[in-house]
Design a protein around this motif. Sequence first.
Motif, PDB file in Angstrom:
ATOM      1  N   ASN A   1      -5.064  21.202  17.298  1.00  0.00           N
ATOM      2  CA  ASN A   1      -4.644  20.429  16.127  1.00  0.00           C
ATOM      3  C   ASN A   1      -5.631  20.510  14.969  1.00  0.00           C
ATOM      4  O   ASN A   1      -5.440  19.861  13.940  1.00  0.00           O
TER       5      ASN A   1
ATOM      6  N   LYS B   1       4.602  25.926  18.009  1.00  0.00           N
ATOM      7  CA  LYS B   1       5.875  25.225  17.921  1.00  0.00           C
ATOM      8  C   LYS B   1       6.788  25.884  16.881  1.00  0.00           C
ATOM      9  O   LYS B   1       7.994  26.058  17.120  1.00  0.00           O
TER      10      LYS B   1
ATOM     11  N   TRP C   1       8.796  19.852  10.116  1.00  0.00           N
ATOM     12  CA  TRP C   1       8.618  19.029  11.307  1.00  0.00           C
ATOM     13  C   TRP C   1       7.986  19.820  12.449  1.00  0.00           C
ATOM     14  O   TRP C   1       7.140  19.298  13.174  1.00  0.00           O
TER      15      TRP C   1
ATOM     16  N   HIS D   1       4.304  19.898  11.746  1.00  0.00           N
ATOM     17  CA  HIS D   1       3.674  18.568  11.711  1.00  0.00           C
ATOM     18  C   HIS D   1       3.723  17.827  13.041  1.00  0.00           C
ATOM     19  O   HIS D   1       2.799  17.088  13.373  1.00  0.00           O
ATOM     20  N   SER D   2       4.798  17.991  13.788  1.00  0.00           N
ATOM     21  CA  SER D   2       4.963  17.212  15.021  1.00  0.00           C
ATOM     22  C   SER D   2       4.152  17.753  16.193  1.00  0.00           C
ATOM     23  O   SER D   2       4.005  17.069  17.204  1.00  0.00           O
TER      24      SER D   2
ATOM     25  N   VAL E   1       1.132  17.912  16.634  1.00  0.00           N
ATOM     26  CA  VAL E   1      -0.013  17.052  16.921  1.00  0.00           C
ATOM     27  C   VAL E   1       0.322  16.013  17.998  1.00  0.00           C
ATOM     28  O   VAL E   1      -0.569  15.533  18.703  1.00  0.00           O
ATOM     29  N   ASP E   2       1.606  15.701  18.158  1.00  0.00           N
ATOM     30  CA  ASP E   2       2.045  14.725  19.155  1.00  0.00           C
ATOM     31  C   ASP E   2       2.318  15.350  20.521  1.00  0.00           C
ATOM     32  O   ASP E   2       2.647  14.638  21.474  1.00  0.00           O
ATOM     33  N   ASP E   3       2.211  16.663  20.619  1.00  0.00           N
ATOM     34  CA  ASP E   3       2.514  17.380  21.864  1.00  0.00           C
ATOM     35  C   ASP E   3       1.233  17.749  22.603  1.00  0.00           C
ATOM     36  O   ASP E   3       0.211  18.018  21.985  1.00  0.00           O
ATOM     37  N   THR E   4       1.309  17.793  23.905  1.00  0.00           N
ATOM     38  CA  THR E   4       0.164  18.239  24.687  1.00  0.00           C
ATOM     39  C   THR E   4       0.061  19.763  24.607  1.00  0.00           C
ATOM     40  O   THR E   4       1.064  20.443  24.354  1.00  0.00           O
TER      41      THR E   4
END
Length: 179
Positions: A42, A57, A91, A94-95, A97-100
């Motif tokens: 990240n 992603k 998205w 940006h998203s 960062v919320d994933d492992t």
Amino acid sequence: MAINRTDPPLAADELTSLLAFLDYHRDTLRLKADGLDAEQLNRTLAPSTLTLGGLLKHLSLVESNWLGVILLGRAEAEPWASVDWDADVDWDFHSAVDDTPESLRTLFDETVAESGRIIEEVVASDGPAALDRLSVVSSRKEGRQFSLRWILLHLIEEYARHNGHADLLRESIDGQTGE
């Protein structure tokens, strides 16, 4: 997972060459993200907000969209189908960062595997004319269909461009350089 990147053959038929270059670039991205934890995946390099996790992603989305949605006309798969793209057009970047790290790598590997199945399906169906297969979905700009050849070349271009970004990001994280 050990990543064994293979150089594309110096002489091969067109389909083999295209798929070998695509696999080479997929593996290059895997190598750039290999061994990094969530914080490292990240990390940004100012002034950009781009991350290696975001690239994993994003390229999963790119493959899923081009081969599943555009080429075959399938409905958008998850996690993409439920995204409010109007709220955040980036998205996918940006998203992440919320994933492992594991979920990002799994999403990428599963998407690449599905892309392989799609290509195999088209080759089995169309034989030597597979690269001439036209997409179900037409270009919004020109209203014309894309050939599988064009899609594969576009995927190679997309990976090559983003692998340049990945080089810079990885070097800023731990100094690792190279192909």
